[in-house]
Write an enzyme that holds these catalytic residues in place. Structure first.
Site, PDB file in Angstrom:
ATOM      1  N   GLU A 193       0.882  -1.259   0.192  1.00  0.00           N
ATOM      2  CA  GLU A 193       0.001   0.081   0.041  1.00  0.00           C
ATOM      3  C   GLU A 193       0.855   1.227  -0.050  1.00  0.00           C
ATOM      4  O   GLU A 193       0.759   2.177   0.763  1.00  0.00           O
ATOM      5  CB  GLU A 193      -1.014   0.077   1.102  1.00  0.00           C
ATOM      6  CG  GLU A 193      -1.816  -1.144   1.127  1.00  0.00           C
ATOM      7  CD  GLU A 193      -3.064  -1.145   1.851  1.00  0.00           C
ATOM      8  OE1 GLU A 193      -3.330  -0.132   2.767  1.00  0.00           O
ATOM      9  OE2 GLU A 193      -4.058  -1.826   1.675  1.00  0.00           O
ATOM     10  N   GLU A 316      -4.864  -8.513  -0.232  1.00  0.00           N
ATOM     11  CA  GLU A 316      -5.758  -8.422   0.868  1.00  0.00           C
ATOM     12  C   GLU A 316      -7.083  -8.123   0.443  1.00  0.00           C
ATOM     13  O   GLU A 316      -7.401  -7.524  -0.359  1.00  0.00           O
ATOM     14  CB  GLU A 316      -5.207  -6.999   1.450  1.00  0.00           C
ATOM     15  CG  GLU A 316      -4.032  -7.126   2.203  1.00  0.00           C
ATOM     16  CD  GLU A 316      -3.452  -6.148   3.264  1.00  0.00           C
ATOM     17  OE1 GLU A 316      -4.407  -5.079   3.505  1.00  0.00           O
ATOM     18  OE2 GLU A 316      -2.346  -5.808   3.070  1.00  0.00           O
TER      19      GLU A 316
HETATM   20  O1  AHR Z   1      -5.272  -5.662   7.352  1.00  0.00           O
HETATM   21  C1  AHR Z   1      -5.044  -4.394   7.856  1.00  0.00           C
HETATM   22  C2  AHR Z   1      -4.276  -3.524   7.100  1.00  0.00           C
HETATM   23  O2  AHR Z   1      -5.208  -3.212   5.987  1.00  0.00           O
HETATM   24  C3  AHR Z   1      -3.037  -3.740   6.529  1.00  0.00           C
HETATM   25  O3  AHR Z   1      -2.172  -3.693   7.240  1.00  0.00           O
HETATM   26  C4  AHR Z   1      -3.027  -2.904   5.388  1.00  0.00           C
HETATM   27  O4  AHR Z   1      -2.202  -3.291   4.169  1.00  0.00           O
HETATM   28  C5  AHR Z   1      -4.351  -2.392   5.030  1.00  0.00           C
HETATM   29  O5  AHR Z   1      -4.740  -1.226   4.749  1.00  0.00           O
END
Ligand code: AHR
Length: 511
Positions: A193, A316
């Protein structure tokens, strides 16, 4: 009494339900394989995921462990067939300095975990602990490198430490630390990110940074080819993908990431268990957006990479709600209900149907955080509805995806509606065909008429995951309230298979 009625509904095909849903299974049109790596998970130094989750310490005499990692978790994840495990973050990754986590544990420096509650990270779970744990689970490791606050040299050193056989100071250091053979880590994230917690970069700037890092992250003649994943878009930021695909030479990128969470509203996420139907509907609306997000990023990728050499890596995804009352808000601990089973079933169907491009995915996070498959409380461990969906679905790993055409009825809530059914299918290496069906409608059963094109089948067997209410979950004092059961709610009629799906259910059929 309620329980008996519910069981009867499960066991019998409800003949009175009209076939609102039509599915054509094209058994003769398979072309692409569903990569097992779609079944990836995520272990972040966040809350009780690592410490008090996976890792309870070598000296723990109460909880059986292997080198400090809970054996009950190792066994559960082996059974789940976890394909790969991403570590150490998340946002944590861009603050992590891997050299702090090697060597004698009593000599490792501590740091503050700035993203997740400012707790002390004593680095007792580091590179050896993680990579050896992956070997025990049978999962391929996926390391997320620190680009935001690290250096190119630091990341090259990590690649060499884990991958070089010998003839390199990092290989020598690894041997000094007790590991002779390299682990040969293939999958590497180049930051996380970076548009946000990984450095607040613009895509054009990151594309240049990526090129610099990726130049030095090579296999240097070793047999294992490195798979480099560029930090990807936040949900529907299609411009991010466009810039990366345009500005990064394609011989130096193997995957581009995308993150999308199922959230009602970032400022008002709602509870994980006691939610209303409106909150359920809105969560599913967000979850089903994965179809559009994947489709549109794929369209951008097709423009620059029509041969589909670069993988889309959804590293994610999952449901994100308010933390459980009374728990640390920075630890993101949430329960897991049948709503999460709906998200898992529908999202995995999307990934299957886009397997020509989506070749890696990681649900967040594996233990004790967001949409976890395992929850722990002291010595107790429970498997969540999401675990059961992923276990039922693992028959699709490395199978040939069979395209389906679906005409689905609606799940209506007030004046709004969503598709009630989601589906995907595949043929495994032994010739068995599996069809996965999800009915997200919490109020009505749905009948699906499946036309078997290119397949002759007269018998089938099935498994189902369902519960009376979409808010139901497995609790520590009721760990098996929700678990897969045999499913017989189908009949054959010529080349058509008629299936009746109870409200909020996930079914996997085997033909
Ligand atoms: O999953 C929690 C957080 O969400 C992670 O650390 C990040 O990559 C995302 O914003």
């Amino acid at each position: 009494m309620k329980k008996i009625a519910f069981t009867l509904l499960l066991l019998s095909a409800t003949a009175c339900v009209p076939a609102q849903n039509l599915l054509v299974l094209n058994a003769d049109l398979g072309h692409d394989t569903i990569s097992r790596n779609i079944y990836g998970h995520f272990a972040e130094h966040l809350g009780r995921c690592i410490y008090g989750g996976f890792y309870v310490g070598e000296n723990n005499t109460k909880i059986p462990n292997r080198a400090g990692v809970r054996t009950d978790i190792i066994e559960a994840l082996r059974k789940l067939k976890v394909a790969n495990l991403r570590w150490p973050g998340g946002c944590f990754a861009d603050t992590y300095h891997w050299k702090d986590g090697i060597g004698p544990k009593d000599k490792r420096p501590s740091m503050k975990n700035v993203w997740w509650g400012g707790v002390t990270e004593d680095n007792s779970f580091g590179t050896h602990d993680f990579l050896n744990m992956c070997e025990a689970i049978g999962a391929e490791p996926y390391l997320a490198g620190n680009v935001g606050s690290g250096t190119v040299q630091e990341l090259i050193d990590w690649v060499n430490y884990t991958n070089q056989e010998s003839g390199n100071p990092m290989a020598d250091l690894r041997k000094t630390n007790g590991r002779d053979k390299p682990w040969r880590v293939r999958m590497w994230g180049v930051g996380n990110e970076v548009w946000g917690c990984g450095g607040n970069m613009r895509p054009e700037y990151y594309a240049n940074i990526y090129r610099q890092y990726a130049t030095f992250m090579t296999n240097w003649g070793n047999t294992n080819k490195i798979f480099r994943v560029a930090s990807g878009a936040n949900g529907d930021d299609y411009n991010w993908t466009e810039v990366l695909l345009r500005d990064i030479p394609h011989q130096m990128i193997e995957g581009v990431a995308v993150h999308h969470y199922s959230v009602i509203d970032w400022s008002k996420k709602g509870p994980a268990t006691n939610f209303s139907e409106e909150q359920y509907f809105k969560t599913m609306q967000s979850a089903l957006r994965m179809e559009e997000i994947v489709t549109r990023h794929a369209t951008v990728m097709d423009k620059y990479d029509p041969a589909k050499k670069i993988a889309m890596v959804v590293d994610e995804w999952g449901g994100w709600y308010d933390v459980e009352p009374g728990t640390n808000p920075a630890f993101l601990f949430q329960q897991n209900t049948m709503r999460d089973a709906m998200i898992a079933g529908a999202t995995l169907n999307t990934f299957h149907n886009h397997c020509d491009r989506v070749r890696v995915a990681n649900i967040a996070q594996c233990v004790n955080v967001l949409q976890s498959v395992v929850l722990t409380e002291g010595e107790k461990m429970i498997l969540t509805p999401t675990y059961h969906v992923m276990e039922m679905y693992n028959v699709h790993q490395d199978a040939l995806m069979l395209p389906v055409n679906l005409k689905t009825g609606d799940y209506t809530f007030g004046a709004q509606k969503l598709p009630a059914i989601s589906a995907s299918a595949s043929r495994d290496k032994t010739g068995k065909v599996h069809i996965s069906l999800v009915n997200i409608d919490p109020n009505h059963p749905q009948e699906v008429a499946i036309s078997l094109r290119g397949l002759t089948a007269k018998t089938a067997k099935g498994r189902i995951l369902t519960s009376e209410k979409v808010q139901d979950y497995n609790a520590f004092d009721q760990p098996e309230k929700i678990k897969p059961l045999d499913f017989k709610g189908f009949t054959f009629s010529g080349d058509t298979l008629k299936v009746t799906l109870p409200p909020v259910s996930v079914v996997v059929l085997e033909l």
